[in-house]
Write a protein that holds these residues in place. Structure first.
Motif, mmCIF file in Angstrom:
data_model
loop_
_atom_site.group_PDB
_atom_site.id
_atom_site.type_symbol
_atom_site.label_atom_id
_atom_site.label_comp_id
_atom_site.label_asym_id
_atom_site.label_seq_id
_atom_site.Cartn_x
_atom_site.Cartn_y
_atom_site.Cartn_z
ATOM 1 N N ILE A 1 -8.925 -7.948 42.287
ATOM 2 C CA ILE A 1 -9.044 -6.617 41.666
ATOM 3 C C ILE A 1 -9.415 -6.784 40.197
ATOM 4 C CG2 ILE A 1 -7.891 -4.423 41.162
ATOM 5 C CD1 ILE A 1 -5.903 -5.077 43.433
ATOM 6 N N GLN A 2 -10.442 -6.090 39.796
ATOM 7 C CA GLN A 2 -10.816 -6.096 38.376
ATOM 8 C C GLN A 2 -10.348 -4.772 37.771
ATOM 9 O OE1 GLN A 2 -14.795 -7.523 37.548
ATOM 10 N NE2 GLN A 2 -14.952 -6.122 35.806
ATOM 11 N N PHE A 3 -9.368 -4.873 36.850
ATOM 12 C CA PHE A 3 -8.783 -3.668 36.251
ATOM 13 C C PHE A 3 -9.613 -3.195 35.049
ATOM 14 C CE2 PHE A 3 -5.251 -5.760 38.465
ATOM 15 C CZ PHE A 3 -4.836 -4.707 39.262
ATOM 16 N N GLN A 4 -9.251 -2.056 34.523
ATOM 17 C CA GLN A 4 -9.951 -1.447 33.372
ATOM 18 C C GLN A 4 -11.462 -1.433 33.618
ATOM 19 O OE1 GLN A 4 -7.557 -4.003 30.532
ATOM 20 N NE2 GLN A 4 -7.735 -2.110 29.333
ATOM 21 N N SER A 5 -11.818 -1.065 34.822
ATOM 22 C CA SER A 5 -13.229 -1.098 35.220
ATOM 23 C C SER A 5 -13.605 0.235 35.853
ATOM 24 C CB SER A 5 -13.454 -2.233 36.217
ATOM 25 O OG SER A 5 -13.153 -3.467 35.608
ATOM 26 N N ARG A 6 -13.884 1.216 35.020
ATOM 27 C CA ARG A 6 -14.249 2.534 35.546
ATOM 28 C C ARG A 6 -15.712 2.518 35.969
ATOM 29 N NH1 ARG A 6 -11.985 7.380 35.915
ATOM 30 N NH2 ARG A 6 -10.201 6.874 34.600
ATOM 31 N N VAL A 7 -15.963 3.024 37.163
ATOM 32 C CA VAL A 7 -17.315 2.982 37.717
ATOM 33 C C VAL A 7 -18.135 4.160 37.203
ATOM 34 C CG1 VAL A 7 -18.635 3.164 39.872
ATOM 35 C CG2 VAL A 7 -16.573 1.744 39.774
ATOM 36 N N LYS A 8 -19.365 3.850 36.796
ATOM 37 C CA LYS A 8 -20.277 4.888 36.304
ATOM 38 C C LYS A 8 -21.245 5.307 37.416
ATOM 39 C CE LYS A 8 -23.754 5.244 32.700
ATOM 40 N NZ LYS A 8 -24.845 4.299 32.825
ATOM 41 N N SER A 9 -21.826 4.319 38.089
ATOM 42 C CA SER A 9 -22.778 4.696 39.142
ATOM 43 C C SER A 9 -22.701 3.746 40.337
ATOM 44 C CB SER A 9 -24.204 4.721 38.586
ATOM 45 O OG SER A 9 -24.599 3.426 38.219
ATOM 46 N N LEU A 10 -23.088 4.312 41.480
ATOM 47 C CA LEU A 10 -23.162 3.561 42.739
ATOM 48 C C LEU A 10 -24.539 3.875 43.314
ATOM 49 C CD1 LEU A 10 -19.645 4.656 44.100
ATOM 50 C CD2 LEU A 10 -20.213 2.440 43.094
ATOM 51 N N ILE A 11 -25.430 2.922 43.219
ATOM 52 C CA ILE A 11 -26.821 3.204 43.590
ATOM 53 C C ILE A 11 -27.220 2.290 44.749
ATOM 54 C CG2 ILE A 11 -29.208 3.377 42.739
ATOM 55 C CD1 ILE A 11 -27.487 5.038 40.918
ATOM 56 N N ALA B 1 -33.093 -3.970 49.648
ATOM 57 C CA ALA B 1 -32.236 -5.161 49.594
ATOM 58 C C ALA B 1 -30.979 -5.001 50.444
ATOM 59 C CB ALA B 1 -31.838 -5.441 48.145
ATOM 60 N N ASN B 2 -30.780 -3.795 50.980
ATOM 61 C CA ASN B 2 -29.557 -3.457 51.719
ATOM 62 C C ASN B 2 -28.306 -3.754 50.887
ATOM 63 O OD1 ASN B 2 -28.008 -2.484 53.871
ATOM 64 N ND2 ASN B 2 -27.763 -4.531 54.746
ATOM 65 N N ASP B 3 -28.341 -3.331 49.658
ATOM 66 C CA ASP B 3 -27.188 -3.516 48.768
ATOM 67 C C ASP B 3 -26.820 -2.213 48.079
ATOM 68 O OD1 ASP B 3 -26.233 -6.088 48.913
ATOM 69 O OD2 ASP B 3 -27.667 -6.876 47.445
ATOM 70 N N TRP B 4 -25.564 -2.125 47.715
ATOM 71 C CA TRP B 4 -25.114 -1.092 46.778
ATOM 72 C C TRP B 4 -24.947 -1.769 45.420
ATOM 73 C CZ3 TRP B 4 -24.618 4.107 47.140
ATOM 74 C CH2 TRP B 4 -24.738 4.657 48.421
ATOM 75 N N GLU B 5 -25.501 -1.137 44.411
ATOM 76 C CA GLU B 5 -25.347 -1.676 43.061
ATOM 77 C C GLU B 5 -24.324 -0.832 42.312
ATOM 78 O OE1 GLU B 5 -28.518 -3.670 40.598
ATOM 79 O OE2 GLU B 5 -28.405 -1.717 39.611
ATOM 80 N N VAL B 6 -23.273 -1.496 41.885
ATOM 81 C CA VAL B 6 -22.178 -0.826 41.169
ATOM 82 C C VAL B 6 -22.354 -1.091 39.685
ATOM 83 C CG1 VAL B 6 -19.662 -0.775 40.862
ATOM 84 C CG2 VAL B 6 -20.645 -1.205 43.132
ATOM 85 N N THR B 7 -22.349 -0.032 38.886
ATOM 86 C CA THR B 7 -22.418 -0.211 37.432
ATOM 87 C C THR B 7 -21.171 0.406 36.811
ATOM 88 O OG1 THR B 7 -24.825 -0.112 37.527
ATOM 89 C CG2 THR B 7 -23.819 0.184 35.351
ATOM 90 N N GLU C 1 -21.298 -3.584 32.978
ATOM 91 C CA GLU C 1 -21.195 -4.693 33.938
ATOM 92 C C GLU C 1 -21.638 -4.226 35.332
ATOM 93 O OE1 GLU C 1 -17.270 -6.399 33.820
ATOM 94 O OE2 GLU C 1 -17.615 -7.449 35.713
ATOM 95 N N GLN C 2 -22.251 -5.132 36.089
ATOM 96 C CA GLN C 2 -22.731 -4.739 37.416
ATOM 97 C C GLN C 2 -22.250 -5.694 38.512
ATOM 98 O OE1 GLN C 2 -27.022 -4.425 36.559
ATOM 99 N NE2 GLN C 2 -26.740 -2.235 36.991
ATOM 100 N N ALA C 3 -22.280 -5.208 39.724
ATOM 101 C CA ALA C 3 -21.963 -6.027 40.890
ATOM 102 C C ALA C 3 -22.697 -5.432 42.077
ATOM 103 C CB ALA C 3 -20.464 -6.040 41.145
ATOM 104 N N ARG C 4 -22.892 -6.254 43.126
ATOM 105 C CA ARG C 4 -23.625 -5.774 44.302
ATOM 106 C C ARG C 4 -22.929 -6.210 45.587
ATOM 107 N NH1 ARG C 4 -29.472 -5.348 44.924
ATOM 108 N NH2 ARG C 4 -30.057 -3.958 43.233
ATOM 109 N N ALA C 5 -23.111 -5.394 46.605
ATOM 110 C CA ALA C 5 -22.587 -5.746 47.937
ATOM 111 C C ALA C 5 -23.273 -4.859 48.958
ATOM 112 C CB ALA C 5 -21.080 -5.516 47.994
#
Ligand code: N01
Length: 539
Positions: free
Chosen positions: A106-116, A121-127, A132-136
């Protein structure tokens, strides 16, 4: 979406480390998946992390609320009261996080701005708000139904020079009300809890009530040792019973109709329910109490009688009795000597319907009837319910469409878990999901088990994409809306109906719950799974 190779990649991303996000993490780990959870707070617990206001506690029986998936956990944890207070519930959720070593994912203090969604690529990009970004490929929102706190649209809020707090983002430090001039705005389930507590020490408490709600006694008490032993032994039966009841509580409606019994019998039944702990008076009442107007009127008259008995000033008592909706057609706030608070000399009810709040000033609150100098203002003004937390994130689907826009005229989902065109997005406790009207952990577990089994099914068969068909969404939405018609609550303004006077565009009713009940919801989920996830297109 440039240089995605630099962005950390996971098998699944979960948004939120509350009750549903934590359990979903446990289950996905068991599938051997690499999972990341993003959480806005500094700790786990969701609702119980944010709502630290004085008086916050369960309205569900504690022992019916914990996770059921681990018999060991059920035996290890002892609830101290039948309706535990917030600090204990937060301790419980931290205990679970420790026991299952959840924090490392779990990454705390990480409020999500967008889910695109990046469809090719069949991915969701989390910003995150930090950039900071991550994909899955798989994205699961576990953002909670009542987690987007809503301030009132009253001018001047920022001008106030004293302390002010919204109950849904309560500070971690203690707030001292002793001897202070305090206002509480709002008399929903939260307001009622906070008012009872603040009235104990405030020098002067002004309760700004716009709409009275029907409240009922909680009848909380400590759990003694023999009861603890009995509850532990009975746990499998209690949990089974909850799953078989309409909204996942130990209470379920009485099979009799209100007028099928004699007046004496009816009165005696209501007296018994009013005197018993928990939601019995709401959810364990005659079967037609929330569907038949005459039945509901009779029940409302009974509860009004109780309010008149408990509030000494008859004029004040009338102000506390709802006149625009019947008992139980809005969420029933549970209380402990709430009505008696109004007999205290340090408490004054301000009828914000008669004399609406005009503005907040540097010194306090100004209504059309006068000014109230204050030290502290508590905003118990509720949430942008169910869809609000998702609306506050930019969620874009397969073709760049905004989820908020797609649901502008009311949510459209399959099982309250998937929206069309949002491939591989699963909304735990989403709109039109049984979990929205439920003893929530019971329904959360149903949601999580369903999504987990579905993901397992996909992985075993080599499917990488899953989204509902248009027909499945249409049919589920129609089923939800049809089922809602029989309930009186659809005729009343409340968060159940997606209505919020503080938010533009939320004055028109849009039913957010699922009124078919947990057993029917579970049966439908099971049927979908048995038929190879019929209605969900996989490729
Ligand atoms: O929010 P609410 P809540 N001017 O929306 C008033 C759950 N919960 O936080 O009714 C003046 O019910 C508003 O007035 P009105 C539970 O599901 C669970 O209390 O719109 N007043 C109303 O009185 C519950 O239903 C537990 O006229 C304004 C209040 O603010 C849900 O959370 C404990 C106003 C909002 O009431 C939400 O409850 C507590 C304005 N501009 C809550 N704007 C547990 O069981 C709003 N209001 C643990």
């Amino acid at each position: 979406m440039a240089d995605t190779a630099q962005i950390p990649h996971y098998d699944a991303i979960i948004i939120g480390a509350g009750i549903s996000g934590m359990f979903q993490l446990i289950r996905l780990r068991e599938l051997g998946m690499k999972v990341r959870v993003f959480e806005a707070g500094t700790g786990v617990g969701g609702t119980w992390y944010w709502n630290r206001y004085p008086g916050a506690r369960f309205d569900s029986e504690s022992w019916s609320y914990g996770y059921s998936f681990s018999p060991e956990l059920l035996q290890e944890w002892d609830w101290s009261e039948h309706f535990a207070a917030q600090p204990e519930t937060l301790r419980y959720l931290n205990f679970v996080a420790d026991k299952f070593d959840l924090r490392r994912d779990i990454q705390f203090q990480s409020r999500v701005k967008s889910l695109i969604r990046d469809e090719p690529a069949n991915d969701w990009e989390v910003t995150l708000e930090s950039g900071e970004q991550a994909r899955a490929p798989i994205l699961i929102t576990a953002v909670g139904p009542l987690s987007a706190p809503q301030m009132p649209n009253i001018p001047g809020i920022k001008d106030f020079k004293g302390e002010s707090y919204h109950t849904g983002v309560w500070p971690h430090h203690a707030v001292d009300f002793a001897g202070k001039r305090v206002a509480v705005i709002g008399t929903g389930a939260t307001g009622v809890q906070v008012i009872q507590e603040v009235a104990k020490t405030a020098g002067q408490l002004y309760v700004f009530q716009r709409t009275p709600n029907w409240c009922a006694p909680l009848k909380n008490s400590a759990i003694d040792a023999p009861t603890q032993t009995r509850l532990k032994a009975d746990m499998p039966a209690i949990l089974k019973q909850c799953l078989e009841h309409f909204s996942g509580f130990i209470h379920d409606s009485d099979p009799r109709g209100t007028f099928e019994v004699s007046a004496d019998e009816r009165e005696a039944f209501w007296e018994k329910l009013y005197d018993e702990p928990g939601f019995g008076i709401w959810l364990g009442n005659f079967r037609d109490s929330l569907a038949d107007e005459k039945a509901n009127d009779a029940l409302s008259a009974f509860v009004a009688g109780k309010i008149r008995q408990r509030v000494k000033d008859p004029v004040l008592a009338e102000k506390l009795i709802p006149i625009d909706h019947g008992f139980g057609t809005r969420r029933v706030p549970m209380e402990t000597r709430y009505y008696e608070v109004y007999n205290q000399p340090n408490v004054q009810l301000i009828d914000a319907r008669d004399a609406p709040i005009e503005c907040i000033t540097a010194a306090g609150i100004k209504t059309s009837g006068g000014e109230f100098p204050l030290d502290i203002i508590v905003y118990a003004t509720g949430f942008d319910a169910v869809t609000g937390a998702l609306d506050r994130i930019e969620v874009r689907g397969d073709h760049g469409q905004l989820l908020k826009q797609q649901w502008a005229n009311g949510p459209k989902t399959f099982l309250g878990l998937q929206a069309e065109g949002f491939t591989n997005l699963f909304t735990l406790v989403g709109p039109h999901n049984a979990a929205t009207f439920c003893n929530i952990p019971r329904c959360i577990e149903v949601n999580v088990e369903f999504v987990t089994a579905l993901i397992k099914h996909m992985r075993e068969r080599g499917y990488t994409r899953c989204g509902p068909s248009e027909e499945a969404v249409e049919a589920w939405t129609q089923h939800v809306l049809e089922g809602s018609k029989k309930l009186l609550l659809t005729k009343v303004r409340s968060w159940f109906m997606g209505m919020n006077t503080n938010i533009e565009g939320k004055q028109v009713p849009k039913f957010l719950l699922y009124a078919g009940g947990l057993p029917q919801y579970r049966a439908r989920c099971a049927e979908v799974a048995q038929h190879d996830y019929e209605g969900m297109l996989m490729s």
